[in-house]
Design a protein around this motif. Structure first.
Motif, mmCIF file in Angstrom:
data_model
loop_
_atom_site.group_PDB
_atom_site.id
_atom_site.type_symbol
_atom_site.label_atom_id
_atom_site.label_comp_id
_atom_site.label_asym_id
_atom_site.label_seq_id
_atom_site.Cartn_x
_atom_site.Cartn_y
_atom_site.Cartn_z
ATOM 1 N N VAL A 1 -0.852 -10.323 -6.535
ATOM 2 C CA VAL A 1 -0.422 -10.130 -7.924
ATOM 3 C C VAL A 1 -1.170 -8.969 -8.575
ATOM 4 N N ALA A 2 -2.458 -8.844 -8.279
ATOM 5 C CA ALA A 2 -3.266 -7.775 -8.875
ATOM 6 C C ALA A 2 -2.778 -6.391 -8.470
ATOM 7 N N ARG A 3 -2.054 -6.298 -7.367
ATOM 8 C CA ARG A 3 -1.560 -5.008 -6.883
ATOM 9 C C ARG A 3 -0.111 -4.743 -7.302
ATOM 10 N N ALA A 4 0.440 -5.639 -8.093
ATOM 11 C CA ALA A 4 1.844 -5.531 -8.494
ATOM 12 C C ALA A 4 1.986 -4.911 -9.879
ATOM 13 N N ASP A 5 3.166 -4.389 -10.140
ATOM 14 C CA ASP A 5 3.527 -3.915 -11.477
ATOM 15 C C ASP A 5 4.272 -4.992 -12.261
ATOM 16 N N VAL B 1 6.442 -8.782 -7.343
ATOM 17 C CA VAL B 1 5.974 -9.937 -6.568
ATOM 18 C C VAL B 1 6.499 -11.222 -7.202
ATOM 19 N N ASP B 2 7.135 -12.050 -6.391
ATOM 20 C CA ASP B 2 7.463 -13.411 -6.809
ATOM 21 C C ASP B 2 6.462 -14.324 -6.114
ATOM 22 N N ASP C 1 0.830 -1.213 0.000
ATOM 23 C CA ASP C 1 0.000 0.000 0.000
ATOM 24 C C ASP C 1 0.861 1.258 0.000
ATOM 25 N N VAL C 2 1.885 1.275 0.845
ATOM 26 C CA VAL C 2 2.781 2.435 0.918
ATOM 27 C C VAL C 2 3.475 2.653 -0.419
ATOM 28 N N ALA C 3 3.991 1.558 -0.999
ATOM 29 C CA ALA C 3 4.695 1.673 -2.276
ATOM 30 C C ALA C 3 3.781 2.221 -3.366
ATOM 31 N N ARG C 4 2.585 1.677 -3.462
ATOM 32 C CA ARG C 4 1.656 2.126 -4.500
ATOM 33 C C ARG C 4 1.259 3.586 -4.303
ATOM 34 N N ALA C 5 1.096 4.003 -3.052
ATOM 35 C CA ALA C 5 0.709 5.381 -2.771
ATOM 36 C C ALA C 5 1.796 6.372 -3.171
ATOM 37 N N PRO D 1 -0.695 -6.600 -13.476
ATOM 38 C CA PRO D 1 0.705 -6.232 -13.709
ATOM 39 C C PRO D 1 0.987 -5.949 -15.185
ATOM 40 N N ALA D 2 1.852 -4.984 -15.434
ATOM 41 C CA ALA D 2 2.254 -4.694 -16.817
ATOM 42 C C ALA D 2 3.238 -5.728 -17.339
ATOM 43 N N THR D 3 3.943 -6.400 -16.405
ATOM 44 C CA THR D 3 4.967 -7.379 -16.783
ATOM 45 C C THR D 3 4.759 -8.674 -16.025
#
Length: 319
Positions: free
Chosen positions: A186-190, A164-165, A153-157, A224-226
């Protein structure tokens, strides 16, 4: 703490590894070390010259001392909470006849499972280039899962890239509990890394019903984009902004495969934050993962830049 710095967090345990081949009931000696997926990635990053911070919780015991000492010696910025109420977790590694490696975990109720949101420095996480987490930590318990969620959450903000692995561990939780939790992560990862079986678990596909290319597409459909699919001896592929990139594995004589995926991830992330293109990321990651397999230990064989640049593909005597 800006620029190319990466933050990762999770459990690092003491590692007792058999010094000879055979079942543990017949092995007379074991060597003490440490291991943990996220700290393995941190070692890979540090050896490749990428500034990295590891956040974790260890016991107020000698094994916890060993964890802090080893990671600090690798040049990692260690943010370890010392927990006087729980021990540092342990894992045992045996080298089975025939070449297989088996790992036994003793981590229930250990300090790593008590990692909490208050252990995460929000100013640190919000000011770096990338946050890397795995699907192992949320499986350790509610507190550890909350810590991962808070860090994400902090990172996304703050616009920090989230990696994410999936790293599914069946010994920690059954697939019916793991799948929805991992899908949400995974849905919250880039950027997401997964084996083909892990990608199938997260996306709800039958493992044999989809090709690796299709599994990568299914992962990116979650957000995720990747998506990077690790295929072991078959190499790897990356789906980046809709474009597919394939990379064959680097052939080596395997001594110990444990940690190869972490070497791959660390090398990929190091090249990513350095601005390398997808081909270079995959090339470096494939070679790092292969070279790790040629050395006993979970992280001891993580290559440096000099080792990667000097690799010739043959076993020469250097004088």
């Amino acid at each position: 703490m800006t620029g190319a710095r990466i933050v990762t967090l999770g459990e690092t345990m003491g590692l007792l590894a058999a010094t000879t081949v055979g079942h543990l009931q017949h092995v007379p000696h074991m060597a003490l070390g440490i291991g943990g997926a996220e700290s393995n990635v941190a070692v890979a990053l540090a050896r490749l010259g990428t500034p990295v911070t590891w956040i974790g919780r260890v016991g107020a015991d000698s094994v916890g001392d060993r964890v802090v000492r080893e990671l600090t010696a690798e040049g990692i910025d260690v943010r370890a909470v010392r927990d006087s109420g729980a021990p540092t977790g342990l894992m045992l590694k045996e080298r089975l006849p025939g070449g297989a490696v088996r790992v036994w975990y003793y981590r229930a109720g250990a300090a790593g499972s008590r990692l909490a949101p208050e252990d995460i420095d929000a100013r640190l996480v919000g000011g770096v280039r990338l946050l890397h987490v795995t699907g192992i930590t949320p499986a350790l318990g509610e507190s550890a899962a909350a810590a991962v969620s808070y860090a994400v959450d902090v990172a996304r903000a703050h616009g920090v890239t989230v990696s994410v692995d999936v790293n599914y561990r069946s010994a920690l939780w059954p697939p019916e509990r793991a799948a929805p939790a991992l899908r949400d992560l995974v849905a919250r990862a880039d950027l997401v890394f997964a084996g083909d079986d892990e990608a199938a678990l997260v996306t709800g596909c039958e493992p044999t019903a989809r090709t690796p290319d299709e599994l990568a597409a299914a992962l990116t459909a979650l957000g995720p984009a990747t998506a990077v699919i690790k295929l072991g001896a078959e190499g790897a592929l990356a789906l980046v902004d809709g474009a597919l990139h394939h990379r064959a594995a680097v052939p080596v004589r395997v001594v110990d495969p444990v940690g190869a995926g972490d070497a791959f991830v660390g090398a990929y992330l190091s090249e990513l934050v350095a601005g390398a293109d997808v081909k270079q990321r995959l090339d470096t990651a494939a070679l790092a993962g292969a070279l790790l397999c040629t050395v006993p230990g979970d992280w001891e064989g993580m290559p440096t830049r000099a080792a990667l640049d000097g690799w010739t593909g043959v076993s020469d005597v250097l004088r």
